[in-house]
Design a protein around this motif. Structure first.
Motif, short mmCIF file in Angstrom:
data_model
loop_
_atom_site.label_atom_id
_atom_site.label_comp_id
_atom_site.label_asym_id
_atom_site.label_seq_id
_atom_site.Cartn_x
_atom_site.Cartn_y
_atom_site.Cartn_z
N GLY A 33 -3.81 -0.07 3.80
CA GLY A 33 -3.85 0.19 5.24
C GLY A 33 -2.77 1.14 5.68
O GLY A 33 -2.64 1.42 6.88
N ASP A 34 -1.99 1.69 4.72
CA ASP A 34 -0.90 2.59 5.08
C ASP A 34 -1.43 4.02 5.20
O ASP A 34 -0.97 4.94 4.54
N ILE A 35 -2.44 4.14 6.05
CA ILE A 35 -3.03 5.45 6.34
C ILE A 35 -2.89 5.66 7.83
O ILE A 35 -3.43 4.91 8.63
N THR A 36 -2.13 6.66 8.22
CA THR A 36 -1.88 6.89 9.64
C THR A 36 -2.27 8.31 10.01
O THR A 36 -2.35 9.21 9.16
N VAL A 37 -2.48 8.49 11.29
CA VAL A 37 -2.86 9.81 11.78
C VAL A 37 -1.67 10.76 11.71
O VAL A 37 -0.53 10.37 11.95
N GLN A 38 -1.93 11.99 11.34
CA GLN A 38 -0.90 13.04 11.35
C GLN A 38 -1.11 13.85 12.63
O GLN A 38 -1.97 14.72 12.69
N ASP A 39 -0.32 13.52 13.66
CA ASP A 39 -0.57 14.13 14.97
C ASP A 39 0.46 15.19 15.33
O ASP A 39 0.55 15.62 16.48
N ASP A 40 1.24 15.64 14.34
CA ASP A 40 2.29 16.61 14.66
C ASP A 40 1.73 17.94 15.14
O ASP A 40 2.40 18.69 15.84
N ASP A 41 0.49 18.26 14.72
CA ASP A 41 -0.07 19.56 15.10
C ASP A 41 -0.98 19.45 16.31
O ASP A 41 -1.74 20.37 16.62
N GLY A 42 -0.91 18.33 17.02
CA GLY A 42 -1.73 18.17 18.23
C GLY A 42 -3.18 17.97 17.87
O GLY A 42 -3.53 17.33 16.90
N GLY A 43 -4.08 18.54 18.66
CA GLY A 43 -5.49 18.40 18.39
C GLY A 43 -6.07 17.17 19.05
O GLY A 43 -5.47 16.56 19.94
N ASP A 44 -7.25 16.77 18.59
CA ASP A 44 -7.97 15.64 19.17
C ASP A 44 -7.47 14.36 18.53
O ASP A 44 -7.95 13.94 17.47
N GLY A 62 0.82 -1.21 0.00
CA GLY A 62 0.00 0.00 0.00
C GLY A 62 0.85 1.26 0.00
O GLY A 62 0.58 2.22 -0.74
N GLY A 63 1.91 1.26 0.82
CA GLY A 63 2.80 2.42 0.86
C GLY A 63 3.55 2.63 -0.44
O GLY A 63 3.71 3.77 -0.90
N LEU A 64 3.99 1.54 -1.06
CA LEU A 64 4.71 1.66 -2.34
C LEU A 64 3.79 2.16 -3.45
O LEU A 64 4.22 2.96 -4.30
N ILE A 65 2.54 1.72 -3.44
CA ILE A 65 1.60 2.19 -4.46
C ILE A 65 1.34 3.69 -4.29
O ILE A 65 1.25 4.43 -5.28
N LEU A 66 1.26 4.15 -3.06
CA LEU A 66 1.11 5.60 -2.82
C LEU A 66 2.32 6.35 -3.37
O LEU A 66 2.18 7.41 -3.99
N ASP A 74 -8.02 2.87 -1.32
CA ASP A 74 -7.88 2.27 -2.65
C ASP A 74 -7.52 0.79 -2.57
O ASP A 74 -6.88 0.33 -1.61
N THR A 75 -7.88 0.08 -3.61
CA THR A 75 -7.53 -1.33 -3.72
C THR A 75 -6.04 -1.48 -4.01
O THR A 75 -5.49 -0.79 -4.88
N VAL A 76 -5.39 -2.39 -3.28
CA VAL A 76 -3.99 -2.70 -3.58
C VAL A 76 -3.82 -4.14 -4.04
O VAL A 76 -2.77 -4.51 -4.55
N ARG A 77 -4.86 -4.96 -3.85
CA ARG A 77 -4.81 -6.34 -4.32
C ARG A 77 -6.23 -6.84 -4.52
O ARG A 77 -7.11 -6.59 -3.69
N LEU A 78 -6.46 -7.54 -5.61
CA LEU A 78 -7.74 -8.19 -5.88
C LEU A 78 -7.47 -9.65 -6.19
O LEU A 78 -6.78 -9.97 -7.15
N GLU A 79 -8.03 -10.53 -5.36
CA GLU A 79 -7.86 -11.97 -5.54
C GLU A 79 -9.11 -12.53 -6.23
O GLU A 79 -10.23 -12.37 -5.73
#
Length: 698
Positions: free
Chosen positions: A227-238, A53-57, A254-259
């Motif tokens: 699944g390579d979606i992570t929170v960006q928490d550098d600016d604090g917040g909730d 997923g990260g490589l596709i991004l 997005d789809t990264v694999r279809l079996e």
């Protein structure tokens, strides 16, 4: 140019091949082979979600910068696909050509719906209408509307439908909830166990979901989302709110694999590809059941213990009598536990005792991954309800455990626990618990430090090390650690503990350089280390330099190894082995010879850039010479294993280490179990032979 690094992703795939090699072993019990096969499939699921997923991004963003092995994201994706295709073919061949026929011989039979007897077919139909159909939600596919949302990593049945009145054609999709399980048992006339797969059952009986239409064709598929979606928490917040957004985003990623199965009709295939938005390079056609990870529960089917490994029950630590307070045992001397050979129970007992002990004033702990029904969580809640000051750092960024950690954090907070959601910009991966107790008018700090999570379930499946101590310097460092991570101060001025990201990597590089300098001076110099993964380029470069200087380096690496072994000048003194066995090797232990005055550490961190630079981790020196020697012996034993160990080759592949002629077989994990059992029995016998008189009260 021959770059001195192996690509991280290809190295990981070779690790998964070592797991698959266990499933391929005809000498292993049959259901153990099924388990290893399911693990390889589950591993691939996460690999595609995160790494691919990260490589596709990167590819979509036009990133062309090569990794340390010289491969661009596009080159890595191409190489991964080629290697995965081979692995999938091996998995399918093993399951359908070997394991399923062998299981049938033992009375465990996978049947097709068309193979069922009339009474079995009636039973399956009844089960569908009573227990499956009501849980299904068909989704219409309309070319003029947005495609329906398909859950990731779930089997979905695709249907081609023909209207009985108009003779028009349309398509529909039926996602199968994970809660239904993979196997649907059917009765037999003898003692055998028979089952059909849930996707076969749904496809056979889905016509009841579409009245007035005829099901012309069916098939099933399985997609994997990024699944390579992570929170960006550098600016604090909730952070909790942002984490909920991340979890929602993953469901729509997005789809990264279809079996897709072989065979599948062309029109259904085209429809599925369009709905999933899958390109040709993301499609994998498989001539075996999809989602082999779903066969894991088959490995635990009741009534077939003879097809599994014999049980290795965890042993009681000889240093912690079951009738004695854990605090009393720790106060005598430092304690080391080697899990799962020695039980994780003392760690849980320590928290249980602390929750009810009137002399305990405070508990501080980091939680990264916990068990579903966690005794540790229960103890922390009980402690807060009993008036203790309880502070828990819950790491919300523990990938794929975020939702559970959110729920657990809310439970703890409702009980009065002070909750901290990790450290801004970093993951907190350290394994530490500190209990402050009033004793004889003074405060004493008891500390648990380990290599594994506070998870009593995985503590039975993963190998890890626990240190229990009340040394004042360790207690002072533990206080500084918690003050830093809860109060946003700096991880500085520690007396004993070595934290990341501030001090661990510089300390490791310094220790490696010191061994190299000793070797240049003609002194004996050795480094022995056990980690899960080795990827950090600076650590690898330092190891190459030490090897070239003459340092003897032995590395036990379970998974990723980006260091390139071989007889070249830079790696001539480096040996790398990997052990795959019934327990997942998870402990991290480092030994530096230091001119005969050895330095030994345990750690929560692997030798990867993410651990050393982007996570809050702890490396713990072992000062008790008795425990230090024990850890050195544990390390040595791994390099004597000639049953489950593999040697890592220069291209990143591996070869099994076999006993030499006349050499006795040694299996490290079995050796540790037998050793723990012998020690526990000897101490139990010693206690039974000792008379302890009742003394009058003072």
């Amino acid at each position: 140019m021959d770059l001195p690094y192996v690509n991280r992703e290809l190295s990981w795939l070779e690790f998964n091949q070592r797991v698959l090699n266990e499933a391929l072993r005809a000498d292993l019990p049959l259901l153990e082979r099924v388990k290893f096969l399911a693990i390889t499939a589950s591993n691939l699921d996460e690999f595609f979600q995160v790494r691919v997923g990260g490589l596709i991004l990167m590819r979509r963003r036009g990133r062309k910068r090569p990794d340390p092995a010289g491969m661009t994201p596009v080159q890595q994706i191409t190489a991964i696909r080629r290697r995965v295709q081979r692995m999938l073919a091996d998995q399918g061949k093993l399951l359908t050509g070997e394991l399923l026929p062998a299981l049938e011989e033992k009375g465990i039979m996978l049947l097709k719906i068309g193979d069922l007897s009339p009474s079995q077919a009636d039973q399956a139909a009844t089960y569908f209408h009573s227990s499956v159909g009501p849980l299904l939600t068909p989704l219409a596919v309309d070319s003029e509307d947005e495609p329906p949302h398909i859950p990731g990593l779930q089997l979905t049945v695709a249907c081609k439908l023909i209207d009985d009145e108009t003779n028009t054609t349309r398509y529909a999709l039926i996602p199968i909830p994970d809660s239904l399980g993979r196997r649907v048992p059917v009765d037999t006339d003898d003692d055998t166990s028979a089952f059909v797969l849930i996707e076969d059952l749904v496809a056979a009986h889905c016509s009841s979901l579409f009245p007035g239409e005829t099901v012309d064709a069916t098939g099933w598929f399985r997609l994997t989302r990024n699944g390579d979606i992570t929170v960006q928490d550098d600016d604090g917040g909730d952070l909790a709110g942002e984490m909920e957004d991340v979890l929602a985003a993953r469901k729509l990623a997005d789809t990264v694999r279809l079996e897709l199965p072989i065979p599948l009709s062309r029109d259904l295939s085209r429809m599925i590809e369009k709905v999933c938005g899958a390109s040709t390079s993301e499609i994998y056609r498989i001539a075996a059941p999809l989602g082999i990870s779903g066969f894991m529960d088959l490995a635990f089917i009741p009534g077939y213990d003879q097809l599994r490994d014999p049980d290795w029950p965890a042993q009681s630590s000889p240093d912690i009598p079951p009738t004695e307070s854990v605090f009393d045992a720790i106060s005598r001397r430092d304690l080391l536990l080697h899990h799962p050979y020695e039980s994780f129970e003392p760690v849980m007992r320590m928290l249980d005792e602390a929750s009810n002990d009137p002399d305990v004033l405070s508990i501080k702990q980091v939680l990264y991954r916990t068990a579903k029904n966690s005794r540790i969580i229960d103890a922390l809640i009980r402690a807060a309800e009993n008036g203790k000051n309880v502070t828990v750092l819950v790491e919300l960024k523990a990938r794929f455990d975020e939702a559970r950690n959110l729920v657990r954090a809310e439970e703890l907070q409702r009980a009065g626990v002070q909750i901290v959601y990790g450290v801004k910009g970093l993951k907190t991966h350290a394994k530490i618990c500190m209990i402050v107790r009033r004793e004889a008018g003074h405060l004493r700090r008891y500390v648990h430090l380990g290599t594994g999570n506070y998870n009593e379930s995985t503590a039975r499946l993963y190998t890890d090390i626990s240190l229990l101590t009340c040394r004042p310097e360790y207690g002072a460092d533990a206080s500084m650690f918690f003050n830093a991570v809860t109060g946003r101060s700096k991880l500085l001025r520690f007396q004993r503990l070595v934290p990341a990201p501030t001090a661990m990597k510089p300390r490791l590089l310094s220790l490696i350089a010191e061994e190299a300098e000793r070797a240049r001076q003609g002194e004996p110099a050795r480094i022995t280390a056990k980690v899960n993964s080795l990827q950090d380029p600076d650590i690898i470069a330092a190891l190459y330099d030490a090897s070239a200087a003459g340092v003897k380096i032995r590395l036990n690496i379970r998974g990723i190894c980006c260091l390139k072994t071989g007889n070249s000048k830079r790696a001539k003194n480096i040996e790398v082995v990997s052990i795959i066995d019934r327990y997942l090797e998870h402990s991290r232990i480092f030994h530096f010879h230091q001119g005969g005055d050895p330095v030994v550490f345990i750690a929560s961190a692997d030798w990867m850039g993410r651990n050393l630079e982007r996570r809050v981790e702890l490396m713990i020196p072992i000062e008790d010479s008795r425990l230090r020697n024990r850890l050195m012996k544990i390390l040595d034993t791994f390099f004597k294993d000639n049953t489950q160990a593999s040697r890592i080759k220069p291209d990143g592949t591996s070869e099994k280490i076999e006993p030499e002629p006349g050499q006795k077989k040694l299996r490290a994990q079995e050796y540790f179990f037998r050793q723990a059992r012998r020690t526990a029995r000897a101490r139990e016998h010693e206690r039974a032979m000792r008379f302890e008189p009742h003394l009058p009260p003072k």
